[in-house]
Design an enzyme around this catalytic site. Sequence first.
Site, PDB file in Angstrom:
ATOM      1  N   ASP A  48       4.639   0.705  -5.434  1.00 31.64           N
ATOM      2  CA  ASP A  48       5.221   1.814  -4.569  1.00 31.64           C
ATOM      3  C   ASP A  48       6.590   1.419  -3.989  1.00 31.64           C
ATOM      4  O   ASP A  48       7.642   2.243  -3.926  1.00 31.64           O
ATOM      5  CB  ASP A  48       4.222   1.929  -3.330  1.00 31.64           C
ATOM      6  CG  ASP A  48       3.046   2.479  -3.748  1.00 31.64           C
ATOM      7  OD1 ASP A  48       2.612   3.646  -3.498  1.00 31.64           O
ATOM      8  OD2 ASP A  48       1.972   1.774  -4.387  1.00 31.64           O
ATOM      9  N   THR A 127      -1.694   6.822  -4.824  1.00 30.40           N
ATOM     10  CA  THR A 127      -1.720   5.355  -4.918  1.00 30.40           C
ATOM     11  C   THR A 127      -3.286   4.966  -5.348  1.00 30.40           C
ATOM     12  O   THR A 127      -3.624   4.133  -5.967  1.00 30.40           O
ATOM     13  CB  THR A 127      -1.274   4.802  -3.814  1.00 30.40           C
ATOM     14  OG1 THR A 127       0.188   5.258  -3.646  1.00 30.40           O
ATOM     15  CG2 THR A 127      -1.049   3.262  -4.153  1.00 30.40           C
TER      16      THR A 127
END
Length: 329
Positions: A48, A127
């Site tokens: 990320d 995610t």
Amino acid sequence: MSDLAYQNEREIAIAATLAAAQLCETVRAEQLANAVDKPDASPVTIADYGSQALICRALAEAFPQDPVVGEEDAMLLQSQGDLLGNVVQMVERFIADATEAEVLDWVGRGKGEISNRFWTLDPIDGTKGYVRGDQYAIALALIENGQVQLGVVVCPAFPLDDATTDMLPGTVFVAVRGQGAQMLSLDLQQSRPLQVNGEAQRESFRLIQSVVAAHGTPEEQLAAAQAVGITTEPLSMDSLGKYGAIARGDADLYLRLPSASSTHRCENIWDHAAGAIVLEEAGGRVSDRHGKPLDFTNGIKMTGNVGIVASNGLLHDAVIEALGTSAAG
Ligand code: AMP
Ligand code: MG
């Protein structure tokens, strides 16, 4: 050079998100995608932060005046000592000699303010899916005067189509306002126009929703889909790749309806802007549950909207009507 609007932005956004996708896939292939919880209990990984660093760096180079409103926070990364070292190591593989200070600076560029022209970035949307080994997306949109003008959604694990087994999986969904939407292979060698399903497919229309049930209200969503005549089993998929799935005709209706008690009543702009323009330019429609256009001008949170209704267009009014007569909202 083409005289179409936003071609430079389109090219740079595609190149930046593809580099980020490569980083994300490298992290996943090397089994480094361990999630750490953020203060809001949502997961974050090396990828990320690495993805946000690469994309913000590319945007800073090409469009130094443009703010970026991104999901990840450099201050938080700085406080996550072990993770920071791993992020720097990973970014160095893509940008030789990148230093810790540079990586923090690039990630920190994602803290920009909403203005007349800004980018919004989700370096990894979904995610949870990414960590699980399922779908995820890298999403980047350019917003001018409150209108999304360009959207790129890279889904590295979403096959361009089922027939091409010998090429890299992965799809780039891209749209510029008024210029239609396309899907491209990750090597950019193949390109197809995107078009939602039409009347002829009505019998097989499908609902698509989050894998994570708590991100919506699956029972209410299913009831609304049934109310407009959808009888097939719903599809589940992580990330705003769901917009791409409708844009290319794999699904027809995406509902994301918060429960009255949800702490996440308002959506984040980066979770929807890029997907919404891809679907609209493919002939679909996007609104909130009351039929109101999505409003990206209120800040990070879409406080002017409740829930998301994204459709092939044909179903849209009927769905809004069905939701209007149901209890929640
Ligand atoms: P999805 O992959 O469609 O399930 O959505 C992923 C996104 O859901 C993340 O980017 C989060 O911003 C968002 N999210 C996290 N918690 C919630 C929640 N309780 N309700 C709705 N969305 C959420
Ligand atoms: Mg997200």
